[in-house]
Write a protein that holds these residues in place. Structure first.
Motif, PDB file in Angstrom:
ATOM      1  N   VAL A  82      -3.882   6.244  -3.727  1.00 21.48           N
ATOM      2  CA  VAL A  82      -3.188   5.144  -3.062  1.00 21.48           C
ATOM      3  C   VAL A  82      -3.069   3.972  -4.035  1.00 21.48           C
ATOM      4  O   VAL A  82      -4.058   3.534  -4.624  1.00 21.48           O
ATOM      5  N   LEU A  83      -1.861   3.479  -4.166  1.00 23.06           N
ATOM      6  CA  LEU A  83      -1.556   2.346  -5.031  1.00 23.06           C
ATOM      7  C   LEU A  83      -1.550   1.066  -4.199  1.00 23.06           C
ATOM      8  O   LEU A  83      -0.879   0.992  -3.175  1.00 23.06           O
ATOM      9  N   PHE A  84      -2.306   0.084  -4.641  1.00 24.35           N
ATOM     10  CA  PHE A  84      -2.321  -1.247  -4.032  1.00 24.35           C
ATOM     11  C   PHE A  84      -1.694  -2.186  -5.061  1.00 24.35           C
ATOM     12  O   PHE A  84      -2.279  -2.433  -6.116  1.00 24.35           O
ATOM     13  N   SER A  85      -0.485  -2.655  -4.788  1.00 24.76           N
ATOM     14  CA  SER A  85       0.204  -3.509  -5.756  1.00 24.76           C
ATOM     15  C   SER A  85       0.482  -4.877  -5.163  1.00 24.76           C
ATOM     16  O   SER A  85       0.838  -5.001  -3.995  1.00 24.76           O
ATOM     17  N   VAL A  94       0.875  -1.168   0.000  1.00 24.58           N
ATOM     18  CA  VAL A  94       0.000   0.000   0.000  1.00 24.58           C
ATOM     19  C   VAL A  94       0.917   1.225   0.000  1.00 24.58           C
ATOM     20  O   VAL A  94       1.697   1.417   0.932  1.00 24.58           O
ATOM     21  N   THR A  95       0.811   2.033  -1.058  1.00 24.63           N
ATOM     22  CA  THR A  95       1.747   3.142  -1.251  1.00 24.63           C
ATOM     23  C   THR A  95       0.987   4.413  -1.612  1.00 24.63           C
ATOM     24  O   THR A  95       0.171   4.408  -2.535  1.00 24.63           O
ATOM     25  N   LEU A  96       1.264   5.480  -0.901  1.00 20.92           N
ATOM     26  CA  LEU A  96       0.718   6.787  -1.261  1.00 20.92           C
ATOM     27  C   LEU A  96       1.471   7.278  -2.492  1.00 20.92           C
ATOM     28  O   LEU A  96       2.697   7.381  -2.471  1.00 20.92           O
ATOM     29  N   VAL A  97       0.746   7.548  -3.581  1.00 25.83           N
ATOM     30  CA  VAL A  97       1.407   8.012  -4.802  1.00 25.83           C
ATOM     31  C   VAL A  97       1.084   9.470  -5.143  1.00 25.83           C
ATOM     32  O   VAL A  97       1.764  10.066  -5.969  1.00 25.83           O
ATOM     33  N   ASP A  98       0.063  10.033  -4.498  1.00 27.53           N
ATOM     34  CA  ASP A  98      -0.238  11.440  -4.748  1.00 27.53           C
ATOM     35  C   ASP A  98      -1.148  11.962  -3.650  1.00 27.53           C
ATOM     36  O   ASP A  98      -1.902  11.206  -3.034  1.00 27.53           O
TER      37      ASP A  98
END
Length: 191
Positions: free
Chosen positions: A91-94, A52-56
């Motif tokens: 939020v990016l979920f990869s 889980v990554t905040l991208v903007d």
């Protein structure tokens, strides 16, 4: 607050995935993490997990950003504070899985989509332990075309992983300790 909020959502998603995969609730299948570190190496030693990554982070242009309080005095006297800021998170979920587990990565991606389809909104009613200062969150899938995905993964400095981006509305930053000179004390309407 953003870190606490994303950790809370990550834990909630982790419980959902573990339950659906028949795993122990103690397993960490969802990690709040960068995709890569500043040196370009993978940010986590864990594999076969969801990152889980905040991208903007962007200002919500549609949000009402002032609070009106009645104060003693005439009926038309009000105190207005301009100290509320509403932002949206991207939020990016990869699914970070080894190559031979591509099917599992896609199944986890499906679970992420199912989770946010069933719980697109976080409120105090369905999530009583939301971090302080957060009353409501709305999750909506943000479709990215091929060029936007390519650009995002390039900025992140990583190779593509099966992923989905969600817009998280509405994070409200409020500072109740406003400096006195920032307030409009009264508005008197003369007729």
């Amino acid at each position: 607050m953003i870190g606490d909020l994303l950790a809370y959502v990550s834990d909630d998603l982790n419980r959902y995935i573990c339950k659906n995969q028949g795993l122990s609730q103690d397993e960490q299948k969802v990690l709040l993490s960068y995709v890569v570190d500043q040196d370009g190496s993978i940010a986590t030693n864990e594999q076969n997990v969801v990152l889980v990554t905040l991208v903007d982070l962007a200002l919500d242009p549609l949000a009402y950003s002032q609070r009106v309080h009645s104060v003693s005095g005439g009926a038309l006297t009000q105190e207005i504070q301009y100290n509320s800021l509403h932002v949206n998170l991207m939020v990016l979920f990869s699914a970070y899985f080894k190559g031979d587990r591509a099917k599992d990565a896609l199944n986890y991606l499906t679970l992420i989509i199912q989770f946010f389809q069933s719980k697109a909104s976080y409120t105090r009613a369905n999530s009583p332990n939301l971090p302080n200062g957060v009353e409501r969150l709305e999750f909506s899938m943000e479709p990215l075309d091929f060029n936007a995905q390519n650009h995002m993964w390039g900025i992140l400095g990583a190779k593509y992983m099966p992923s989905v981006v969600y817009k998280v509305r509405m994070i409200s930053f409020q500072d109740d300790e406003t400096l006195d000179d920032e307030l409009i004390r009264t508005v008197d309407v003369v007729t």
